[in-house]
Design a protein around this motif. Structure first.
Motif, PDB file in Angstrom:
ATOM      1  N   TRP A 231     -20.811 -57.620  23.631  1.00 39.70           N
ATOM      2  CA  TRP A 231     -20.255 -56.862  24.753  1.00 39.70           C
ATOM      3  C   TRP A 231     -19.611 -57.834  25.707  1.00 39.70           C
ATOM      4  N   PRO A 232     -18.312 -57.970  25.595  1.00 40.20           N
ATOM      5  CA  PRO A 232     -17.649 -58.916  26.487  1.00 40.20           C
ATOM      6  C   PRO A 232     -17.606 -58.361  27.912  1.00 40.20           C
ATOM      7  N   ALA A 233     -17.872 -59.217  28.857  1.00 47.17           N
ATOM      8  CA  ALA A 233     -17.766 -58.809  30.255  1.00 47.17           C
ATOM      9  C   ALA A 233     -16.322 -58.430  30.543  1.00 47.17           C
ATOM     10  N   PRO A 234     -16.100 -57.342  31.252  1.00 54.54           N
ATOM     11  CA  PRO A 234     -14.729 -56.926  31.529  1.00 54.54           C
ATOM     12  C   PRO A 234     -14.073 -57.884  32.523  1.00 54.54           C
ATOM     13  N   GLY A 235     -12.768 -57.947  32.455  1.00 54.00           N
ATOM     14  CA  GLY A 235     -12.054 -58.750  33.447  1.00 54.00           C
ATOM     15  C   GLY A 235     -12.146 -58.052  34.792  1.00 54.00           C
ATOM     16  N   GLY A 236     -12.634 -58.735  35.776  1.00 57.02           N
ATOM     17  CA  GLY A 236     -12.737 -58.115  37.101  1.00 57.02           C
ATOM     18  C   GLY A 236     -14.071 -57.457  37.317  1.00 57.02           C
ATOM     19  N   ARG A 237     -14.039 -56.188  37.688  1.00 58.79           N
ATOM     20  CA  ARG A 237     -15.247 -55.465  38.090  1.00 58.79           C
ATOM     21  C   ARG A 237     -15.734 -54.530  36.986  1.00 58.79           C
ATOM     22  N   PHE A 238     -17.040 -54.298  36.984  1.00 59.69           N
ATOM     23  CA  PHE A 238     -17.623 -53.347  36.048  1.00 59.69           C
ATOM     24  C   PHE A 238     -17.294 -51.925  36.487  1.00 59.69           C
ATOM     25  N   THR A 239     -17.228 -51.014  35.521  1.00 55.62           N
ATOM     26  CA  THR A 239     -16.980 -49.602  35.793  1.00 55.62           C
ATOM     27  C   THR A 239     -18.043 -48.762  35.106  1.00 55.62           C
ATOM     28  N   VAL A 240     -18.073 -47.486  35.425  1.00 53.45           N
ATOM     29  CA  VAL A 240     -19.013 -46.560  34.790  1.00 53.45           C
ATOM     30  C   VAL A 240     -18.823 -46.569  33.280  1.00 53.45           C
ATOM     31  N   ASP A 241     -17.580 -46.638  32.825  1.00 48.53           N
ATOM     32  CA  ASP A 241     -17.321 -46.648  31.378  1.00 48.53           C
ATOM     33  C   ASP A 241     -17.966 -47.849  30.696  1.00 48.53           C
TER      34      ASP A 241
ATOM     35  N   ALA B 146     -21.605 -47.352  29.334  1.00 47.31           N
ATOM     36  CA  ALA B 146     -21.800 -46.661  28.059  1.00 47.31           C
ATOM     37  C   ALA B 146     -21.841 -47.638  26.892  1.00 47.31           C
ATOM     38  N   ASP B 147     -21.237 -48.826  27.064  1.00 44.98           N
ATOM     39  CA  ASP B 147     -21.191 -49.805  25.980  1.00 44.98           C
ATOM     40  C   ASP B 147     -22.411 -50.722  25.936  1.00 44.98           C
ATOM     41  N   LEU B 148     -23.271 -50.647  26.942  1.00 45.04           N
ATOM     42  CA  LEU B 148     -24.456 -51.497  26.970  1.00 45.04           C
ATOM     43  C   LEU B 148     -25.543 -50.929  26.063  1.00 45.04           C
ATOM     44  N   PRO B 149     -26.404 -51.785  25.520  1.00 42.18           N
ATOM     45  CA  PRO B 149     -27.500 -51.273  24.687  1.00 42.18           C
ATOM     46  C   PRO B 149     -28.491 -50.473  25.535  1.00 42.18           C
ATOM     47  N   HIS B 150     -29.057 -49.455  24.947  1.00 33.08           N
ATOM     48  CA  HIS B 150     -30.076 -48.645  25.616  1.00 33.08           C
ATOM     49  C   HIS B 150     -31.431 -49.238  25.229  1.00 33.08           C
ATOM     50  N   ASP B 151     -31.896 -50.185  26.049  1.00 30.84           N
ATOM     51  CA  ASP B 151     -33.072 -50.968  25.692  1.00 30.84           C
ATOM     52  C   ASP B 151     -34.216 -50.829  26.686  1.00 30.84           C
ATOM     53  N   GLY B 152     -34.205 -49.789  27.509  1.00 27.83           N
ATOM     54  CA  GLY B 152     -35.285 -49.580  28.469  1.00 27.83           C
ATOM     55  C   GLY B 152     -35.018 -50.174  29.830  1.00 27.83           C
ATOM     56  N   HIS B 153     -33.941 -50.910  29.977  1.00 30.91           N
ATOM     57  CA  HIS B 153     -33.576 -51.463  31.270  1.00 30.91           C
ATOM     58  C   HIS B 153     -32.645 -50.480  31.987  1.00 30.91           C
ATOM     59  N   ARG B 154     -32.779 -50.402  33.296  1.00 28.45           N
ATOM     60  CA  ARG B 154     -31.896 -49.541  34.082  1.00 28.45           C
ATOM     61  C   ARG B 154     -30.706 -50.379  34.520  1.00 28.45           C
ATOM     62  N   CYS B 155     -29.527 -49.933  34.143  1.00 28.16           N
ATOM     63  CA  CYS B 155     -28.295 -50.630  34.506  1.00 28.16           C
ATOM     64  C   CYS B 155     -27.557 -49.811  35.550  1.00 28.16           C
ATOM     65  N   GLU B 156     -27.157 -50.476  36.601  1.00 25.97           N
ATOM     66  CA  GLU B 156     -26.407 -49.839  37.673  1.00 25.97           C
ATOM     67  C   GLU B 156     -25.250 -50.748  38.061  1.00 25.97           C
ATOM     68  N   ILE B 157     -24.267 -50.189  38.709  1.00 23.98           N
ATOM     69  CA  ILE B 157     -23.162 -50.965  39.242  1.00 23.98           C
ATOM     70  C   ILE B 157     -23.182 -50.815  40.754  1.00 23.98           C
ATOM     71  N   ILE B 158     -23.244 -51.918  41.441  1.00 22.40           N
ATOM     72  CA  ILE B 158     -23.219 -51.922  42.898  1.00 22.40           C
ATOM     73  C   ILE B 158     -21.931 -52.636  43.312  1.00 22.40           C
ATOM     74  N   GLU B 159     -21.004 -51.876  43.853  1.00 21.64           N
ATOM     75  CA  GLU B 159     -19.707 -52.402  44.297  1.00 21.64           C
ATOM     76  C   GLU B 159     -19.045 -53.263  43.232  1.00 21.64           C
ATOM     77  N   GLY B 160     -19.035 -52.783  41.992  1.00 19.67           N
ATOM     78  CA  GLY B 160     -18.359 -53.461  40.899  1.00 19.67           C
ATOM     79  C   GLY B 160     -19.176 -54.517  40.190  1.00 19.67           C
ATOM     80  N   GLY B 161     -20.371 -54.857  40.708  1.00 24.16           N
ATOM     81  CA  GLY B 161     -21.230 -55.850  40.072  1.00 24.16           C
ATOM     82  C   GLY B 161     -22.341 -55.186  39.281  1.00 24.16           C
ATOM     83  N   LEU B 162     -22.634 -55.723  38.123  1.00 22.91           N
ATOM     84  CA  LEU B 162     -23.668 -55.153  37.255  1.00 22.91           C
ATOM     85  C   LEU B 162     -25.053 -55.588  37.716  1.00 22.91           C
ATOM     86  N   ARG B 163     -25.973 -54.629  37.790  1.00 25.32           N
ATOM     87  CA  ARG B 163     -27.374 -54.897  38.112  1.00 25.32           C
ATOM     88  C   ARG B 163     -28.209 -54.349  36.968  1.00 25.32           C
TER      89      ARG B 163
END
Length: 194
Positions: free
Chosen positions: A15-25, A28-45
């Protein structure tokens, strides 16, 4: 003779990091591994799984809200909430009547209340960052539940002018209170871990 088994490695998810900021789309490409993934002002948490008591409290709050909710209101656990260039997942979200139930990401205009249960890895986010996002989005009410040695303390916030929250009140362990927002219900935080 003992039987040997071979353990295979978990598959890699390129999963290559996108150029610039992360988006909601991108989520969907991240693995569903029990971790909660969120985007805060374009940064992945990415948050690790939390203590079981965190889930118990959030489940209890959602159940109590559901039991008190008038027809058409929907208290739900871990619904996605899109706010500008942020995509967050509150522990509990109360959707207003008429909110679409077929979307993964709720629109803030359809949300009356968000509830966050503090965890070791989310304390600063739950106290500062997320309330600011929720208030800017116009969400009427925010509850922050703080686990303490004596039991959960519930801090209730309401929308104030200027796009921020003001603390309405706190309900300590051993106290019971009737609240009005988003609808009337009785809160007894100590009972959530009985």
């Amino acid at each position: 003779m003992p039987q040997h088994t071979t353990l295979s490695r978990q598959p890699l998810y390129p999963w290559p990091a996108p150029g610039g900021r992360f988006t909601v789309d991108d989520l969907a490409d991240l693995p569903h591994d029990g971790h909660r993934c969120e985007i805060i002002e374009g940064g992945l948490r990415v948050a690790p799984p939390v203590e079981i008591s965190h889930h118990v409290i959030a489940d209890q709050v959602a159940m109590r809200l559901a039991a008190a909710a008038p027809a058409g209101w929907y208290p739900v656990r871990e619904a996605g909430l899109g706010i500008g260039d942020s995509a967050v997942v509150p522990d509990v979200t109360v959707l207003r009547p008429g909110a679409p139930l077929t979307s993964v990401w709720a629109d803030p205009s359809d949300v009356a209340l968000v509830v966050e249960v503090e965890a070791a890895g989310s304390r600063r986010l739950d106290r500062f960052t997320k309330p600011a996002l929720y208030a800017e989005a116009g969400i009427e009410s925010y509850w922050r539940i703080e686990p303490t040695q004596a039991g959960p303390v519930t801090h209730l916030y309401t929308q104030a002018s200027g796009g921020h929250y003001r603390q309405h009140r706190s309900i300590n362990p051993g106290e019971t209170a009737v609240v009005e927002l988003p609808f009337q219900l009785q809160l007894a935080p100590a009972s959530w871990l009985d």
